[in-house]
Scaffold this active site. Structure first.
Site, short mmCIF file in Angstrom:
data_model
loop_
_atom_site.label_atom_id
_atom_site.label_comp_id
_atom_site.label_asym_id
_atom_site.label_seq_id
_atom_site.Cartn_x
_atom_site.Cartn_y
_atom_site.Cartn_z
N GLU A 86 -69.89 -8.35 -12.94
CA GLU A 86 -71.30 -8.44 -13.27
C GLU A 86 -71.83 -9.65 -12.78
O GLU A 86 -73.19 -9.64 -12.71
CB GLU A 86 -70.97 -8.19 -14.75
CG GLU A 86 -72.49 -7.81 -15.31
CD GLU A 86 -72.31 -7.62 -16.81
OE1 GLU A 86 -71.55 -8.06 -17.70
OE2 GLU A 86 -73.38 -7.22 -17.44
N SER B 206 -70.44 -6.06 -26.21
CA SER B 206 -70.73 -7.11 -27.50
C SER B 206 -71.21 -6.51 -28.74
O SER B 206 -71.36 -5.17 -28.65
CB SER B 206 -72.34 -7.48 -26.73
OG SER B 206 -72.26 -8.27 -25.77
N GLN C 172 -72.31 -0.15 -20.91
CA GLN C 172 -70.97 -1.22 -21.39
C GLN C 172 -71.17 -1.63 -22.86
O GLN C 172 -71.81 -2.27 -23.17
CB GLN C 172 -71.39 -2.53 -20.36
CG GLN C 172 -70.42 -3.46 -20.51
CD GLN C 172 -70.95 -4.98 -20.00
OE1 GLN C 172 -72.00 -4.84 -19.42
NE2 GLN C 172 -70.14 -5.89 -20.05
N GLU D 6 -74.77 -21.32 -21.54
CA GLU D 6 -73.83 -22.47 -21.98
C GLU D 6 -72.31 -22.12 -21.78
O GLU D 6 -71.48 -22.86 -21.58
CB GLU D 6 -74.49 -22.51 -23.27
CG GLU D 6 -75.71 -23.25 -23.67
CD GLU D 6 -76.89 -22.12 -23.45
OE1 GLU D 6 -76.66 -21.03 -23.55
OE2 GLU D 6 -78.09 -22.52 -23.56
N SER E 75 -73.69 -16.09 -21.60
CA SER E 75 -74.88 -17.06 -21.76
C SER E 75 -74.48 -18.34 -20.70
O SER E 75 -73.54 -18.68 -20.49
CB SER E 75 -74.95 -17.67 -23.29
OG SER E 75 -74.21 -18.54 -23.41
C1 LIG Z 1 -80.76 -8.40 -21.05
C2 LIG Z 1 -79.73 -8.33 -21.69
C3 LIG Z 1 -78.73 -7.16 -21.51
C4 LIG Z 1 -77.38 -7.16 -22.10
N1 LIG Z 1 -76.72 -5.99 -21.72
C5 LIG Z 1 -75.61 -5.82 -22.52
C6 LIG Z 1 -74.76 -4.66 -22.17
O1 LIG Z 1 -74.89 -3.82 -21.58
N2 LIG Z 1 -73.57 -4.58 -22.90
C7 LIG Z 1 -73.13 -5.74 -23.82
O2 LIG Z 1 -71.81 -5.48 -24.15
N3 LIG Z 1 -73.80 -6.79 -23.90
C8 LIG Z 1 -75.14 -6.88 -23.23
N4 LIG Z 1 -75.78 -7.97 -23.46
C9 LIG Z 1 -75.05 -8.98 -24.47
C10 LIG Z 1 -74.91 -10.39 -23.84
O3 LIG Z 1 -73.43 -10.23 -23.31
C11 LIG Z 1 -74.90 -11.37 -25.10
O4 LIG Z 1 -76.14 -11.48 -25.65
C12 LIG Z 1 -74.38 -12.73 -24.68
O5 LIG Z 1 -72.73 -12.51 -24.41
C13 LIG Z 1 -74.45 -13.85 -25.69
O6 LIG Z 1 -73.96 -13.36 -26.90
P1 LIG Z 1 -74.83 -13.33 -28.43
O7 LIG Z 1 -75.96 -12.55 -28.02
O8 LIG Z 1 -74.19 -12.82 -29.51
O9 LIG Z 1 -75.23 -15.02 -28.50
P2 LIG Z 1 -74.40 -15.95 -29.23
O10 LIG Z 1 -72.79 -15.95 -28.86
O11 LIG Z 1 -74.45 -15.70 -30.91
O12 LIG Z 1 -74.85 -17.23 -28.89
C14 LIG Z 1 -75.74 -17.88 -29.35
C15 LIG Z 1 -76.29 -19.16 -28.67
O13 LIG Z 1 -75.15 -20.07 -28.79
C16 LIG Z 1 -74.64 -20.65 -27.60
N5 LIG Z 1 -72.83 -20.59 -27.79
C17 LIG Z 1 -72.42 -19.86 -28.21
N6 LIG Z 1 -70.95 -20.27 -28.12
C18 LIG Z 1 -71.06 -21.50 -27.51
C19 LIG Z 1 -70.06 -22.39 -27.11
N7 LIG Z 1 -68.58 -22.31 -27.35
N8 LIG Z 1 -70.41 -23.57 -26.41
C20 LIG Z 1 -71.71 -23.60 -26.24
N9 LIG Z 1 -72.73 -22.81 -26.62
C21 LIG Z 1 -72.31 -21.80 -27.25
C22 LIG Z 1 -74.78 -19.51 -26.57
O14 LIG Z 1 -74.92 -19.84 -25.15
C23 LIG Z 1 -76.22 -19.08 -27.11
O15 LIG Z 1 -77.21 -19.95 -26.77
C24 LIG Z 1 -77.05 -8.10 -23.01
C25 LIG Z 1 -77.76 -9.30 -23.29
C26 LIG Z 1 -78.92 -9.27 -22.51
C27 LIG Z 1 -80.00 -10.71 -22.97
#
Ligand SMILES: Cc1cc2nc3c(=O)[nH]c(=O)nc-3n(C[C@H](O)[C@H](O)[C@H](O)COP(=O)(O)OP(=O)(O)OC[C@H]3O[C@@H](n4cnc5c(N)ncnc54)[C@H](O)[C@@H]3O)c2cc1C
Length: 392
Positions: free
Chosen positions: A245, A130, A127, A377, A375
């Protein structure tokens, strides 16, 4: 959780058990969406393909695409339960997101090309959603797909892509109209992961494994027919795929099984005073609380399945279940680590490790569930806004 099944479901359950008994693969059941070792991949494909060909997986697909035509979400639920109880692997990859998307938005040609190969498990999907600056705010994605003749040229970077290092195909979101509003300019595509310009770099996670990756898309040419749905329909497609998902994570890695395992350990482990852990009142109380939460999580997931079966699922059910599951799971393994003390930090290679190092991995891996598929949140915001009607 044990069901009181109808005849149809009971028959299905027996078929799953019989299949497991005769085809049981010599493969470990991995927690969550972990990637198998490359050497195990052929056996993995064969096992998952066998679940499809026996009509146990994808049984709700239309008959023309190999399903039974019987749409009963309880079947998937039962299958997951039986696979977990027998400790055999479930299917990995983004196949579930992709097949739902193809049924709803795919062209006849895409269905004919990809659905049979999903069923045979010849194609493993990842997928590609991100990006470094677009996770929670997925619609901020910057990977572009510009028209080039009858196809597209894709340029950008994805991150956290689970299984990209072993995937054959990717389900990609890219910006096709930079002038349109944030959500309207996105489209969905199918990408051949072996195409020139695709570079996959593994990322090491906290458990030491490399299940997810960075994916660089350097002027990758996509052929005509690679777009799923219409230009600009990507956001709608992504939302529907993500809902699928979230509703599945609870069944990947059941918490009840973990708490039961922990109860077993408490029964055979003594603390520094020589008291068996299970004889301690504080331990019994915590285990009881964790078990109740785990059961409630299961039941909530089951209620969602029943609601889906009756055609009345709500957009905020899946986020609620995923929140409950990921937090109950994290608390259960954190308590396991507390209870086992320094024993819990021993990994699988260490002969002293209780349960062959299971708890170290489970503890380290549990945090990921609070982030993946949105996440917690962000999911709380979704529940508040869509479920409770609170202001943004
Ligand atoms: C084990 C694992 C597998 C994954 N596999 C895939 C995959 O196969 N394909 C894919 O596309 N993605 C994948 N992901 C990515 C996942 O979808 C993202 O990590 C997730 O959407 C969070 O985005 P970020 O890591 O960029 O964090 P950020 O968006 O940078 O967020 C950082 C922190 O800020 C908080 N935050 C951000 N915005 C807000 C808001 N508006 N209000 C309150 N809090 C907020 C978040 O909750 C988090 O705690 C995977 C992630 C993990 C951990």
């Amino acid at each position: 959780m044990r069901l009181a099944p109808t005849d149809e479901i009971r028959e299905f359950q027996l078929a799953v058990r019989a299949h497991i008994a005769t085809h049981r693969p010599d493969l470990p059941r991995l927690p969550g969406t972990r990637s198998p070792d490359s050497v195990d991949l052929p056996a993995y494909r064969a096992w998952c393909g066998s679940l499809f060909s026996a009509g146990l997986m994808g049984s709700d697909w239309p008959v023309e695409w190999g399903g039974s035509g019987v749409t009963n979400p309880l079947r998937d639920f039962v299958l997951d339960e039986e696979l977990a109880a027998a400790q055999v692997p479930r299917a990995i990859g983004a196949w579930n997101l992709v097949c739902g998307t193809l049924f709803e938005y795919g062209s006849e040609r895409q269905k004919a090309t990809h659905l049979p190969r999903i069923r045979s498990f010849d194609d493993l999907w990842c997928q590609l959603f991100s990006e470094p600056e677009a996770g929670s705010d997925l619609a901020a994605l910057r990977t572009t797909a510009r028209v080039d003749g009858d196809g597209w040229i894709v340029h950008g970077q994805k991150v956290w892509t689970t299984h990209a290092h072993i995937a054959d195909l990717g389900f990609l979101l890219a910006r096709t109209d930079p002038l349109a509003s944030k959500h309207a300019g996105i489209s969905a595509f199918i990408v051949d992961m072996s195409a020139p310009g695709v570079t996959v770099r593994p990322l090491r996670d906290i458990t030491g494994a490399s299940d997810f990756n960075e994916v660089f898309l350097d002027d990758v040419r996509l052929p005509a027919g690679a777009m799923i749905g219409a230009p600009g329909q990507g956001w709608e497609i992504a939302r529907s795929a993500l809902a699928r998902e979230r509703s599945h994570s609870v069944r990947e890695d059941p918490v009840v099984a973990k708490v039961e395992r922990l109860v077993g350990i408490a029964g055979r482990t003594a603390d520094s005073t020589g008291t068996t852990l299970a004889d301690r009142r504080d331990v019994r109380q915590r285990l009881g609380q964790l078990y109740a939460r785990a059961r409630a999580t299961d039941l909530l997931g089951f209620e969602g399945v029943l609601r889906e079966a009756s055609g009345a699922d709500r957009s905020y059910d899946a986020p609620v279940v995923k929140l409950m599951f990921s937090e109950a799971n994290l608390d259960a393994v954190t308590y396991a680590a507390e209870l086992l003390g320094e024993q819990a930090v021993h990994g699988e290679d260490d002969p002293q490790a209780p349960d062959d190092g299971y708890w170290q991995k489970a503890w380290l891996f549990a945090r990921g569930y609070t982030i993946s598929a949105g996440s917690n949140e962000i999911l709380r915001n979704l529940v508040a806004e869509r479920g409770l009607g609170l202001p943004r």
